[in-house]
Design a protein around this motif. Structure first.
Motif, PDB file in Angstrom:
ATOM      1  N   SER A 124       2.406 -48.250  36.785  1.00  0.00           N
ATOM      2  CA  SER A 124       4.100 -48.349  36.556  1.00  0.00           C
ATOM      3  C   SER A 124       4.428 -48.155  35.206  1.00  0.00           C
ATOM      4  O   SER A 124       5.269 -47.801  34.525  1.00  0.00           O
ATOM      5  CB  SER A 124       4.613 -49.555  37.032  1.00  0.00           C
ATOM      6  OG  SER A 124       4.016 -50.723  36.565  1.00  0.00           O
ATOM      7  N   ASP A 125       3.515 -48.657  34.130  1.00  0.00           N
ATOM      8  CA  ASP A 125       3.914 -48.615  32.772  1.00  0.00           C
ATOM      9  C   ASP A 125       3.871 -47.344  32.167  1.00  0.00           C
ATOM     10  O   ASP A 125       4.489 -47.065  30.929  1.00  0.00           O
ATOM     11  CB  ASP A 125       2.629 -49.541  31.774  1.00  0.00           C
ATOM     12  CG  ASP A 125       2.947 -51.139  31.836  1.00  0.00           C
ATOM     13  OD1 ASP A 125       4.239 -51.547  32.825  1.00  0.00           O
ATOM     14  OD2 ASP A 125       2.243 -51.639  31.547  1.00  0.00           O
ATOM     15  N   ARG A 158       5.099 -40.548  30.897  1.00  0.00           N
ATOM     16  CA  ARG A 158       4.968 -39.126  31.761  1.00  0.00           C
ATOM     17  C   ARG A 158       6.257 -38.489  31.742  1.00  0.00           C
ATOM     18  O   ARG A 158       5.936 -37.171  31.460  1.00  0.00           O
ATOM     19  CB  ARG A 158       4.765 -39.717  33.175  1.00  0.00           C
ATOM     20  CG  ARG A 158       3.092 -40.102  33.214  1.00  0.00           C
ATOM     21  CD  ARG A 158       2.942 -40.386  34.898  1.00  0.00           C
ATOM     22  NE  ARG A 158       2.752 -39.108  35.460  1.00  0.00           N
ATOM     23  CZ  ARG A 158       2.925 -39.089  36.886  1.00  0.00           C
ATOM     24  NH1 ARG A 158       3.143 -40.222  37.561  1.00  0.00           N
ATOM     25  NH2 ARG A 158       2.830 -37.750  37.307  1.00  0.00           N
ATOM     26  N   ILE A 159       7.454 -39.176  31.815  1.00  0.00           N
ATOM     27  CA  ILE A 159       8.649 -38.286  31.837  1.00  0.00           C
ATOM     28  C   ILE A 159       8.720 -37.579  30.441  1.00  0.00           C
ATOM     29  O   ILE A 159       9.301 -36.584  30.235  1.00  0.00           O
ATOM     30  CB  ILE A 159       9.837 -39.325  32.204  1.00  0.00           C
ATOM     31  CG1 ILE A 159       9.799 -39.872  33.547  1.00  0.00           C
ATOM     32  CG2 ILE A 159      11.079 -38.503  31.969  1.00  0.00           C
ATOM     33  CD1 ILE A 159      10.806 -40.912  34.332  1.00  0.00           C
ATOM     34  N   ARG A 160       8.934 -38.628  29.385  1.00  0.00           N
ATOM     35  CA  ARG A 160       8.754 -37.935  28.203  1.00  0.00           C
ATOM     36  C   ARG A 160       8.021 -37.113  27.760  1.00  0.00           C
ATOM     37  O   ARG A 160       8.238 -36.152  26.587  1.00  0.00           O
ATOM     38  CB  ARG A 160       8.904 -39.119  27.097  1.00  0.00           C
ATOM     39  CG  ARG A 160      10.178 -40.113  27.285  1.00  0.00           C
ATOM     40  CD  ARG A 160      10.912 -40.919  26.177  1.00  0.00           C
ATOM     41  NE  ARG A 160      12.263 -41.387  26.455  1.00  0.00           N
ATOM     42  CZ  ARG A 160      12.939 -41.292  25.714  1.00  0.00           C
ATOM     43  NH1 ARG A 160      12.526 -40.847  24.332  1.00  0.00           N
ATOM     44  NH2 ARG A 160      14.163 -42.005  25.616  1.00  0.00           N
ATOM     45  N   ALA A 161       6.692 -36.949  28.369  1.00  0.00           N
ATOM     46  CA  ALA A 161       5.875 -36.015  27.937  1.00  0.00           C
ATOM     47  C   ALA A 161       5.937 -34.683  28.810  1.00  0.00           C
ATOM     48  O   ALA A 161       5.311 -33.494  28.349  1.00  0.00           O
ATOM     49  CB  ALA A 161       4.375 -36.346  28.112  1.00  0.00           C
ATOM     50  N   GLY A 162       7.126 -34.634  29.542  1.00  0.00           N
ATOM     51  CA  GLY A 162       7.368 -33.338  30.346  1.00  0.00           C
ATOM     52  C   GLY A 162       6.630 -33.321  31.532  1.00  0.00           C
ATOM     53  O   GLY A 162       6.948 -32.148  32.153  1.00  0.00           O
ATOM     54  N   GLU A 163       6.114 -34.134  32.141  1.00  0.00           N
ATOM     55  CA  GLU A 163       5.477 -34.157  33.635  1.00  0.00           C
ATOM     56  C   GLU A 163       6.521 -33.947  34.483  1.00  0.00           C
ATOM     57  O   GLU A 163       7.820 -34.759  34.474  1.00  0.00           O
ATOM     58  CB  GLU A 163       4.603 -35.229  33.833  1.00  0.00           C
ATOM     59  CG  GLU A 163       3.401 -35.199  33.098  1.00  0.00           C
ATOM     60  CD  GLU A 163       2.179 -36.389  33.502  1.00  0.00           C
ATOM     61  OE1 GLU A 163       1.991 -36.456  34.737  1.00  0.00           O
ATOM     62  OE2 GLU A 163       1.706 -36.931  32.731  1.00  0.00           O
ATOM     63  N   THR A 175      12.233 -33.587  36.497  1.00  0.00           N
ATOM     64  CA  THR A 175      12.174 -34.934  37.097  1.00  0.00           C
ATOM     65  C   THR A 175      12.919 -34.911  38.736  1.00  0.00           C
ATOM     66  O   THR A 175      14.268 -34.769  38.452  1.00  0.00           O
ATOM     67  CB  THR A 175      12.683 -36.363  36.399  1.00  0.00           C
ATOM     68  OG1 THR A 175      12.094 -36.121  35.058  1.00  0.00           O
ATOM     69  CG2 THR A 175      12.275 -37.596  37.158  1.00  0.00           C
ATOM     70  N   ARG A 176      12.188 -34.901  39.740  1.00  0.00           N
ATOM     71  CA  ARG A 176      12.874 -34.976  40.926  1.00  0.00           C
ATOM     72  C   ARG A 176      12.931 -35.915  41.740  1.00  0.00           C
ATOM     73  O   ARG A 176      11.663 -36.736  41.526  1.00  0.00           O
ATOM     74  CB  ARG A 176      12.378 -33.453  41.637  1.00  0.00           C
ATOM     75  CG  ARG A 176      12.447 -32.305  41.026  1.00  0.00           C
ATOM     76  CD  ARG A 176      11.873 -31.006  41.597  1.00  0.00           C
ATOM     77  NE  ARG A 176      10.405 -31.264  41.884  1.00  0.00           N
ATOM     78  CZ  ARG A 176       9.879 -30.449  42.843  1.00  0.00           C
ATOM     79  NH1 ARG A 176      10.327 -29.747  43.572  1.00  0.00           N
ATOM     80  NH2 ARG A 176       8.560 -30.669  42.777  1.00  0.00           N
ATOM     81  N   SER A 177      13.714 -36.243  42.714  1.00  0.00           N
ATOM     82  CA  SER A 177      13.562 -37.129  43.704  1.00  0.00           C
ATOM     83  C   SER A 177      13.776 -36.658  44.946  1.00  0.00           C
ATOM     84  O   SER A 177      14.616 -36.104  45.403  1.00  0.00           O
ATOM     85  CB  SER A 177      14.863 -38.335  43.477  1.00  0.00           C
ATOM     86  OG  SER A 177      14.572 -39.170  44.420  1.00  0.00           O
ATOM     87  N   ALA A 178      12.936 -36.664  45.910  1.00  0.00           N
ATOM     88  CA  ALA A 178      13.057 -36.254  47.162  1.00  0.00           C
ATOM     89  C   ALA A 178      13.319 -37.536  48.086  1.00  0.00           C
ATOM     90  O   ALA A 178      12.643 -38.657  48.229  1.00  0.00           O
ATOM     91  CB  ALA A 178      11.801 -35.731  47.683  1.00  0.00           C
TER      92      ALA A 178
END
Length: 233
Positions: free
Chosen positions: A2-3, A8-13, A229-232
């Protein structure tokens, strides 16, 4: 773990998550075991209380699943107690201007001086972390997703995205279509969503979008893969 979600978001994943509508710890365990990138407990549209969140957080941390909460309210008082429980972050509905953005980020990050601090809750390892360690760790890893779902927000996107603590501009297409008075789906809604994507690309901030299935991912996320960043559901 979780940390790592914020990194990951800020690295562009590209990260993919889901909303949880039922306060069942087994669902959280299953999602964690399945390797989902994150989940959002939907306290806005489902009967999930603070006691439920305590147990859902425990299950999420046990499986390494980054868990966030979404809860409606003009106040930001609900944010700190959930982060104290050990949640990875929050998704805040109806963030339509910079003033609201500032208030949300001040509720999430200790560095702004407004969030009360104690390392005694679960997030501070029940006192196992010193205050400085806890403060730094929380500010470094807590994820702030602000939802763009009001017509008035579209003219404020640059100001909202410019806040350094905003990690994701998360589009709420249903509420956005209602606010705009257009169909869901519709070309007008697609154009509004594209405005958010463009603003995120310009600011270097990830953009999230609720999608019911993979066919709804037709908008132009190709500007930069780091903006996805997607949410399904």
């Amino acid at each position: 773990m979780s940390d790592a979600l914020r990194d990951r978001i800020r690295a562009g994943e590209t990260v993919i998550g889901t909303f949880i509508k039922t306060p069942a710890v087994q669902l959280v365990e299953i999602l964690g075991r399945a390797g989902l990138d994150f989940a959002v407990a939907d306290q806005e549209h489902a009967p999930i209380g603070i006691s439920d969140m305590d147990l859902l957080s425990l299950a999420a941390r046990a499986t390494g699943l980054p868990l966030l909460s979404r809860r409606w309210g003009a106040s930001t008082d609900w944010i700190a107690p959930l982060l104290d429980l050990g949640l990875t972050g929050v998704m805040v509905p109806h963030v339509a201007d910079r003033a609201r953005t500032d208030a949300v980020c001040a509720a999430v990050k200790f560095a702004h001086g407004a969030r009360g601090i104690s390392s005694s809750p679960r997030a501070g390892n029940y006192g196992g972390m010193g205050l400085t360690e806890y403060r730094d760790h929380s500010d470094r890893t807590s994820v702030t997703m602000v939802q763009i779902e009001d017509a008035s927000a579209l003219d404020q996107l640059d100001q909202i995205a410019a806040h350094p603590d905003v990690d994701v501009l998360f589009i709420g297409p249903a509420d956005l279509s209602q606010s705009l008075g257009v169909g869901f789906p519709s070309a007008e809604l697609d154009a509004a969503i594209q405005r958010v994507i463009d603003a995120g690309s310009k600011a270097g901030v990830a953009v999230g979008l609720f999608v019911g299935d993979e066919t709804q991912g037709h908008l132009d996320f190709s500007l930069n893969s780091s903006e996805r960043t997607r949410s399904a559901a």
